[in-house]
Design a protein around this motif. Structure first.
Motif, short mmCIF file in Angstrom:
data_model
loop_
_atom_site.label_atom_id
_atom_site.label_comp_id
_atom_site.label_asym_id
_atom_site.label_seq_id
_atom_site.Cartn_x
_atom_site.Cartn_y
_atom_site.Cartn_z
N PHE A 54 -38.20 3.55 -39.98
CA PHE A 54 -39.33 4.32 -39.48
C PHE A 54 -40.01 3.57 -38.34
CE2 PHE A 54 -43.82 5.28 -39.19
CZ PHE A 54 -43.76 6.64 -38.94
N ALA A 55 -40.18 2.25 -38.50
CA ALA A 55 -40.82 1.45 -37.45
C ALA A 55 -40.05 1.56 -36.13
CB ALA A 55 -40.94 -0.01 -37.89
N VAL A 56 -38.72 1.55 -36.20
CA VAL A 56 -37.90 1.71 -35.00
C VAL A 56 -38.15 3.08 -34.39
CG1 VAL A 56 -35.53 2.01 -34.17
CG2 VAL A 56 -36.10 0.08 -35.63
N ASP A 57 -38.11 4.12 -35.23
CA ASP A 57 -38.33 5.47 -34.71
C ASP A 57 -39.72 5.61 -34.10
OD1 ASP A 57 -35.78 6.11 -35.53
OD2 ASP A 57 -36.43 7.23 -37.30
N LEU A 58 -40.72 5.05 -34.75
CA LEU A 58 -42.08 5.09 -34.21
C LEU A 58 -42.14 4.32 -32.90
CD1 LEU A 58 -45.11 5.76 -34.51
CD2 LEU A 58 -45.35 3.61 -35.78
N GLY A 59 -41.60 3.11 -32.89
CA GLY A 59 -41.61 2.30 -31.67
C GLY A 59 -40.89 2.94 -30.51
N ASN A 60 -39.86 3.71 -30.82
CA ASN A 60 -39.07 4.34 -29.77
C ASN A 60 -39.63 5.68 -29.30
OD1 ASN A 60 -37.41 2.15 -29.61
ND2 ASN A 60 -35.82 3.00 -30.91
N THR A 61 -40.87 5.99 -29.68
CA THR A 61 -41.57 7.13 -29.09
C THR A 61 -42.35 6.68 -27.86
OG1 THR A 61 -43.56 6.84 -30.46
CG2 THR A 61 -41.82 8.31 -31.32
N ASP A 62 -42.41 5.38 -27.63
CA ASP A 62 -43.09 4.81 -26.46
C ASP A 62 -42.37 5.25 -25.19
OD1 ASP A 62 -43.22 2.29 -24.43
OD2 ASP A 62 -45.05 2.41 -25.64
N PRO A 63 -43.09 5.51 -24.11
CA PRO A 63 -42.45 5.97 -22.87
C PRO A 63 -41.34 5.05 -22.36
CG PRO A 63 -44.83 6.08 -22.65
CD PRO A 63 -44.55 5.42 -23.97
N ALA A 64 -41.47 3.76 -22.55
CA ALA A 64 -40.44 2.81 -22.07
C ALA A 64 -39.19 2.83 -22.94
CB ALA A 64 -41.01 1.40 -22.04
N ALA A 65 -39.27 3.48 -24.10
CA ALA A 65 -38.14 3.47 -25.04
C ALA A 65 -37.62 4.85 -25.39
CB ALA A 65 -38.57 2.76 -26.33
N SER A 66 -38.40 5.88 -25.10
CA SER A 66 -38.03 7.22 -25.55
C SER A 66 -36.90 7.82 -24.71
CB SER A 66 -39.25 8.16 -25.49
OG SER A 66 -39.60 8.44 -24.15
N ARG A 67 -36.17 8.72 -25.32
CA ARG A 67 -35.08 9.40 -24.61
C ARG A 67 -35.61 10.22 -23.44
NH1 ARG A 67 -29.94 10.32 -27.36
NH2 ARG A 67 -29.93 8.97 -29.17
N SER A 68 -36.82 10.77 -23.62
CA SER A 68 -37.38 11.62 -22.58
C SER A 68 -38.03 10.82 -21.45
CB SER A 68 -38.44 12.54 -23.20
OG SER A 68 -39.55 11.77 -23.67
#
Length: 190
Positions: free
Chosen positions: A13-27
């Protein structure tokens, strides 16, 4: 690496949450920029307890995201200090809980604690295991040059380099093109 089931769930979950950041997100955008995006994100996770669905909660979740991302990139000793600070701020008292479809697992806040606080504490509990087992090398950032995605590497040999197949494929293509270009130049020179 073998962690307890709730530790793995919290780390994932922490990875998924962290990867919503603009520098990490798919979008390439903040994937928690609106209350609707936060609600959609949380719908994929069986969180028990209080969820307010308001702007203050969204901002607190963003704070949790930033703190988790920071711990993820720290050395073991610095990570331990930050985890201790997050637990102390929440006045966390660990206890075993069993609810919904989840077997016995750790909680350290009450169900009525704010969502962002519960996220920070649950991530901290999982990170405690990682730190205690001296497995910080399992927490990394994506090696793609233009991605800041978080990686949880639970593979046997600990060799995961990219946050997604997309980043891995993209970097492999760049390396291939570079090799192909260098090979063509070397062949033309000879």
């Amino acid at each position: 690496m073998q962690f307890a089931h709730d530790t793995v769930e919290s780390l994932e979950f922490a990875v998924d949450l962290g990867n919503t950041d603009p520098a990490a997100s798919r979008s390439g955008t903040d994937e928690l920029a609106t209350l609707e995006q936060l609600a959609d994100f949380l719908a994929d996770y069986p969180f028990s307890g209080r969820i307010d669905g308001d702007e203050l909660e969204r901002l607190d979740v963003l704070r949790a995201r930033d703190e988790v991302r920071l711990v993820w990139t720290r050395d073991r000793d610095t990570a331990a200090l930050q985890v201790n600070a997050m637990l102390a701020e929440a006045r966390a008292l660990p206890y075993l809980a069993r609810h919904d479809a989840s077997d016995w697992h750790l909680h350290a806040t009450t169900p009525d604690a704010p969502l962002g606080e519960r996220l920070r504490v649950e991530a901290s509990l999982a990170l405690m295991d990682v730190i205690r087992m001296d497995e910080m090398q399992r927490l990394r950032s994506c090696e793609a040059y233009d991605c800041a995605g978080l990686i949880l590497d639970l593979s046997r040999n600990g060799s995961k380099r990219f946050c997604s197949a997309r980043c891995g494929s993209r970097m492999n293509m760049i390396a291939f093109r570079k090799r192909k270009g260098n090979g063509a130049d070397a062949g033309a020179a000879g």
